[in-house]
Design an enzyme around this catalytic site. Structure first.
Site, PDB file in Angstrom:
ATOM      1  N   ARG A   1       0.875  -1.183   0.000  1.00 59.95           N
ATOM      2  CA  ARG A   1       0.000   0.000   0.000  1.00 59.95           C
ATOM      3  C   ARG A   1       0.901   1.219   0.000  1.00 59.95           C
ATOM      4  O   ARG A   1       1.721   1.403   0.912  1.00 59.95           O
ATOM      5  CB  ARG A   1      -0.912   0.016   1.234  1.00 59.95           C
ATOM      6  CG  ARG A   1      -1.619   1.348   1.425  1.00 59.95           C
ATOM      7  CD  ARG A   1      -2.632   1.312   2.555  1.00 59.95           C
ATOM      8  NE  ARG A   1      -3.782   0.501   2.228  1.00 59.95           N
ATOM      9  CZ  ARG A   1      -4.915   0.496   2.930  1.00 59.95           C
ATOM     10  NH1 ARG A   1      -5.042   1.271   4.001  1.00 59.95           N
ATOM     11  NH2 ARG A   1      -5.925  -0.265   2.571  1.00 59.95           N
TER      12      ARG A   1
ATOM     13  N   GLN B   1     -10.436  -4.166  -2.172  1.00 60.87           N
ATOM     14  CA  GLN B   1     -11.724  -3.821  -1.564  1.00 60.87           C
ATOM     15  C   GLN B   1     -12.882  -4.272  -2.454  1.00 60.87           C
ATOM     16  O   GLN B   1     -13.911  -4.746  -1.966  1.00 60.87           O
ATOM     17  CB  GLN B   1     -11.808  -2.303  -1.332  1.00 60.87           C
ATOM     18  CG  GLN B   1     -13.096  -1.858  -0.654  1.00 60.87           C
ATOM     19  CD  GLN B   1     -13.226  -2.354   0.769  1.00 60.87           C
ATOM     20  OE1 GLN B   1     -12.303  -2.213   1.558  1.00 60.87           O
ATOM     21  NE2 GLN B   1     -14.368  -2.947   1.112  1.00 60.87           N
TER      22      GLN B   1
ATOM     23  N   ASP C   1     -17.641   6.662   0.232  1.00 65.47           N
ATOM     24  CA  ASP C   1     -16.339   6.562   0.896  1.00 65.47           C
ATOM     25  C   ASP C   1     -16.145   7.877   1.654  1.00 65.47           C
ATOM     26  O   ASP C   1     -16.913   8.830   1.468  1.00 65.47           O
ATOM     27  CB  ASP C   1     -15.238   6.350  -0.159  1.00 65.47           C
ATOM     28  CG  ASP C   1     -13.883   5.977   0.454  1.00 65.47           C
ATOM     29  OD1 ASP C   1     -13.821   5.730   1.682  1.00 65.47           O
ATOM     30  OD2 ASP C   1     -12.888   5.945  -0.289  1.00 65.47           O
TER      31      ASP C   1
ATOM     32  N   ARG D   1     -13.139  -8.950   3.593  1.00 65.35           N
ATOM     33  CA  ARG D   1     -11.761  -8.635   3.183  1.00 65.35           C
ATOM     34  C   ARG D   1     -10.856  -9.842   3.472  1.00 65.35           C
ATOM     35  O   ARG D   1      -9.957 -10.148   2.698  1.00 65.35           O
ATOM     36  CB  ARG D   1     -11.245  -7.389   3.934  1.00 65.35           C
ATOM     37  CG  ARG D   1     -11.969  -6.081   3.614  1.00 65.35           C
ATOM     38  CD  ARG D   1     -11.779  -5.663   2.166  1.00 65.35           C
ATOM     39  NE  ARG D   1     -10.385  -5.545   1.817  1.00 65.35           N
ATOM     40  CZ  ARG D   1      -9.604  -4.482   2.073  1.00 65.35           C
ATOM     41  NH1 ARG D   1     -10.127  -3.423   2.650  1.00 65.35           N
ATOM     42  NH2 ARG D   1      -8.329  -4.460   1.722  1.00 65.35           N
TER      43      ARG D   1
HETATM   44  N1   CP Z   1     -11.032  -0.360   3.605  1.00 64.62           N
HETATM   45  C1   CP Z   1      -9.717  -0.420   3.918  1.00 64.62           C
HETATM   46  O1   CP Z   1      -8.843  -0.594   3.049  1.00 64.62           O
HETATM   47  O2   CP Z   1      -9.470  -0.338   5.231  1.00 64.62           O
HETATM   48  P1   CP Z   1      -8.032  -0.101   5.885  1.00 64.62           P
HETATM   49  O3   CP Z   1      -7.539   1.254   5.387  1.00 64.62           O
HETATM   50  O4   CP Z   1      -8.267  -0.114   7.354  1.00 64.62           O
HETATM   51  O5   CP Z   1      -7.110  -1.191   5.425  1.00 64.62           O
END
Ligand code: CP
Length: 303
Positions: free
Chosen positions: A104, A134, A218, A286
């Site tokens: 990430r 997601q 979101d 997830r």
């Molecule tokens: N939705 C999501 O990616 O949550 P996090 O940022 O907590 O990983």
């Protein structure tokens, strides 16, 4: 067969995506039956998170452990990337030691460079452009509760950012209709939008939601935009998802949010616990969808 990466939903064809979501549903059922399934014994993954995470991190770490493997978590301060080691070198070194890399980072380009340099699969655990993991969980959740999403209507309200882009890609891959309502100045990337014949932009959030089978939003200030929060609250106000807005959707509409949510901003204080909300199952999925993705990348001979 060369290795496969998952940087975008467009990296897989619809049949492959359908297979992964199907396996995710099976993984969930196996988990609920307490059934051990540990095909990743001896396998290791590296998880690099340069932005905060709860769901993604726990899903990868718990998922890998449940599959019998192990994850090494690297926070921004732990690696030599922050001290100038080129990402391509980092990719080659990690490939010598682990079986898969999950990353990430804000820059989609950095993930692409990493994937190009790595000889093991790379998963995009979210960038500022896309959040494909997601979407696997979102589609799984919709299909578990309502059946196939193909042919349905989805409304996305709010910021035309990484979640909106991923919904556009999902509309292409699963062939559903997507209505997007975003304020001026916060529209999705025009190239990504133009790539999807099933997506349309509407001005009025009520028009987007009318008759929709799934309504999604979101946060208004994603990671990196926190400094604009006050201004964004004013701009995005009319796009708040309320119980009254959901009343305009299909009778059996589902509401989803990738979380974390800001109650009182993009959703009312009470919406997450409305009977039409699927956010807790969505978050739980997830785990199962990421397990299915890892299984596909590491063990599926067709990958
Ligand atoms: N939705 C999501 O990616 O949550 P996090 O940022 O907590 O990983």
């Amino acid at each position: 067969m060369s290795k496969r990466d998952f940087l975008s939903l467009l990296d897989f064809n619809p049949e492959e995506l359908g297979h992964i979501v199907g396996r995710a549903k099976e993984m969930r059922a196996m988990h609920e039956r307490n059934e051990l399934y540990q095909p990743l014994k001896g396998k290791t993954g590296a998880l690099i998170l340069q932005l905060s995470s709860t769901r993604t991190r726990v899903a990868f770490e718990a998922g890998f452990a449940q599959l019998g493997g192990q994850v090494i978590f690297l926070s921004p301060g732990d690696t030599q990337i922050g001290r100038g080691e080129p990402i391509s070198d980092f990719a080659r070194v990690l490939s010598e030691m682990v079986d898969i890399i999950m990353i990430r980072t804000p820059a989609q380009h950095d993930i692409e460079v990493l994937a190009e340099g790595a000889s093991v699969p790379v998963i995009n655990a979210m960038s500022s452009v896309l959040h494909p993991c997601q979407l696997l969980a979102d589609i799984q959740t919709f299909e578990e509760l309502r059946g196939p999403i193909t042919g349905k209507t989805v409304a996305f309200l709010g910021d035309g950012y990484n979640m909106c882009h991923s919904y556009i890609n999902a509309a292409r891959q699963w062939d559903f209709k997507l209505r997007i309502a975003c304020p001026d100045g916060h529209q999705p990337n025009s190239e990504i939008f133009a790539s999807c014949a099933n997506a349309e932009r509407v001005i009025d959030p009520r028009e987007a939601v009318a008759g929709a089978d799934l309504v999604v939003t979101d946060v208004w200030s994603s990671m990196g935009h926190e400094g604009e929060a006050d201004q964004r609250r004013a701009t995005f106000g009319p796009y708040q998802v309320t119980e009254q807005l959901l009343d305009l959707a299909a009778k059996d509409v589902l509401f989803m949010h990738c979380l974390p949510a800001h109650r009182g901003e993009e959703v009312t204080e009470t919406l997450l616990d409305d009977p039409r909300s699927a956010v807790w199952r969505e978050a739980g999925n997830r785990l199962h969808s990421q397990k299915a993705l890892i299984e596909f990348l590491l063990l599926n001979p067709k990958a």
